[in-house]
Scaffold this motif. Structure first.
Motif, short mmCIF file in Angstrom:
data_model
loop_
_atom_site.label_atom_id
_atom_site.label_comp_id
_atom_site.label_asym_id
_atom_site.label_seq_id
_atom_site.Cartn_x
_atom_site.Cartn_y
_atom_site.Cartn_z
N MET A 1 0.84 -1.18 0.00
CA MET A 1 0.00 0.00 0.00
C MET A 1 0.89 1.25 0.00
N ILE A 2 0.48 2.26 -0.75
CA ILE A 2 1.24 3.50 -0.84
C ILE A 2 0.88 4.40 0.34
N PRO A 3 1.89 4.95 1.04
CA PRO A 3 1.59 5.85 2.16
C PRO A 3 0.80 7.07 1.68
N MET A 4 -0.11 7.54 2.51
CA MET A 4 -0.99 8.66 2.15
C MET A 4 -0.19 9.92 1.81
N THR A 5 0.88 10.19 2.55
CA THR A 5 1.66 11.40 2.28
C THR A 5 2.28 11.36 0.89
N ARG A 6 2.73 10.20 0.46
CA ARG A 6 3.31 10.06 -0.88
C ARG A 6 2.24 10.25 -1.94
N LEU A 7 1.06 9.71 -1.71
CA LEU A 7 -0.05 9.84 -2.64
C LEU A 7 -0.46 11.30 -2.80
N ILE A 8 -0.57 12.00 -1.70
CA ILE A 8 -0.93 13.43 -1.75
C ILE A 8 0.16 14.22 -2.45
N ARG A 9 1.43 13.90 -2.15
CA ARG A 9 2.55 14.58 -2.81
C ARG A 9 2.49 14.38 -4.31
N ASP A 10 2.21 13.15 -4.77
CA ASP A 10 2.16 12.86 -6.20
C ASP A 10 1.00 13.59 -6.88
N TYR A 11 -0.16 13.67 -6.22
CA TYR A 11 -1.29 14.41 -6.79
C TYR A 11 -0.99 15.90 -6.88
N CYS A 12 -0.38 16.46 -5.87
CA CYS A 12 -0.01 17.88 -5.89
C CYS A 12 1.03 18.15 -6.96
N LEU A 13 2.02 17.27 -7.06
CA LEU A 13 3.05 17.41 -8.08
C LEU A 13 2.43 17.34 -9.47
N SER A 14 1.47 16.45 -9.67
CA SER A 14 0.79 16.33 -10.95
C SER A 14 0.02 17.60 -11.30
N ALA A 15 -0.65 18.18 -10.33
CA ALA A 15 -1.43 19.40 -10.56
C ALA A 15 -0.52 20.57 -10.92
N VAL A 16 0.59 20.70 -10.21
CA VAL A 16 1.55 21.77 -10.51
C VAL A 16 2.15 21.56 -11.89
N ALA A 17 2.48 20.31 -12.22
CA ALA A 17 3.04 20.00 -13.54
C ALA A 17 2.04 20.31 -14.65
N ALA A 18 0.76 19.99 -14.44
CA ALA A 18 -0.26 20.29 -15.45
C ALA A 18 -0.36 21.80 -15.69
N LEU A 19 -0.31 22.57 -14.63
CA LEU A 19 -0.34 24.03 -14.77
C LEU A 19 0.91 24.52 -15.50
N TRP A 20 2.08 24.02 -15.10
CA TRP A 20 3.34 24.43 -15.73
C TRP A 20 3.33 24.08 -17.22
N ARG A 21 2.79 22.90 -17.56
CA ARG A 21 2.72 22.48 -18.95
C ARG A 21 1.93 23.47 -19.79
N ARG A 22 0.83 23.96 -19.24
CA ARG A 22 0.01 24.90 -19.99
C ARG A 22 0.71 26.24 -20.20
N LEU A 23 1.67 26.56 -19.33
CA LEU A 23 2.45 27.79 -19.48
C LEU A 23 3.58 27.63 -20.50
N MET A 24 4.00 26.40 -20.76
CA MET A 24 5.10 26.14 -21.69
C MET A 24 4.56 25.98 -23.11
N ARG A 25 4.08 27.06 -23.67
CA ARG A 25 3.41 27.03 -24.98
C ARG A 25 4.37 26.86 -26.14
N ARG A 26 5.61 27.27 -25.96
CA ARG A 26 6.58 27.18 -27.05
C ARG A 26 7.03 25.74 -27.27
N ALA A 27 7.12 24.97 -26.22
CA ALA A 27 7.61 23.59 -26.32
C ALA A 27 6.52 22.67 -26.87
N SER A 28 6.94 21.78 -27.75
CA SER A 28 6.05 20.73 -28.24
C SER A 28 6.29 19.50 -27.39
#
Length: 129
Positions: A1-28
């Motif tokens: 089983m994955i520890p809850m803190t790691r799961l929350i960290r991964d979801y937060c990291l994913s959300a920040v990455a999704a936002l950052w991706r939308r800002l990186m318009r020049r990169a394909s």
């Protein structure tokens, strides 16, 4: 089983990455998926694209949720290309990765019966890809 803190960290990291991706318009962003050959194809693609312009390429990067997020977060405004290997071992995994990466190009390689424990048949694997 994955520890809850790691799961929350991964979801937060994913959300920040999704936002950052939308800002990186020049990169394909190029997502490479399939049952076989993802790593080799991504490495070849990264090497080839690096000849054409600044490329954020992580050889042997993890294709876990956190690994994908880290590749996205390493992309900078100067980069023109970010090839990413994307895999899954359960239904819905690629949808979540696609939401985070928001790829400009998707390369689907061979579809084979490699995750048969989590997918009922080859059609289900192909539908996920």
């Amino acid at each position: 089983m994955i520890p809850m803190t790691r799961l929350i960290r991964d979801y937060c990291l994913s959300a920040v990455a999704a936002l950052w991706r939308r800002l990186m318009r020049r990169a394909s962003f190029i997502a490479v998926t399939g049952s076989y050959g993802k790593t080799t194809a991504t490495q070849c693609l990264g090497t080839i694209l690096a000849e054409s312009g600044p490329t954020n390429f992580e050889p042997m990067a993890s294709n876990s949720r956190a690994g994908l997020a880290k590749v996205i977060l390493r992309t900078r405004p100067r980069h023109r290309f970010t090839p990413i290997e994307v895999g899954t071992n359960k239904p819905g995994g690629l949808w979540r990765a696609a939401w985070m990466i928001h790829p400009d190009i998707v390369v689907v390689l061979a579809v084979g019966d490699v995750h048969s424990n989590n997918f009922p048949d080859l059609d289900a694997i192909a539908a996920e890809k």
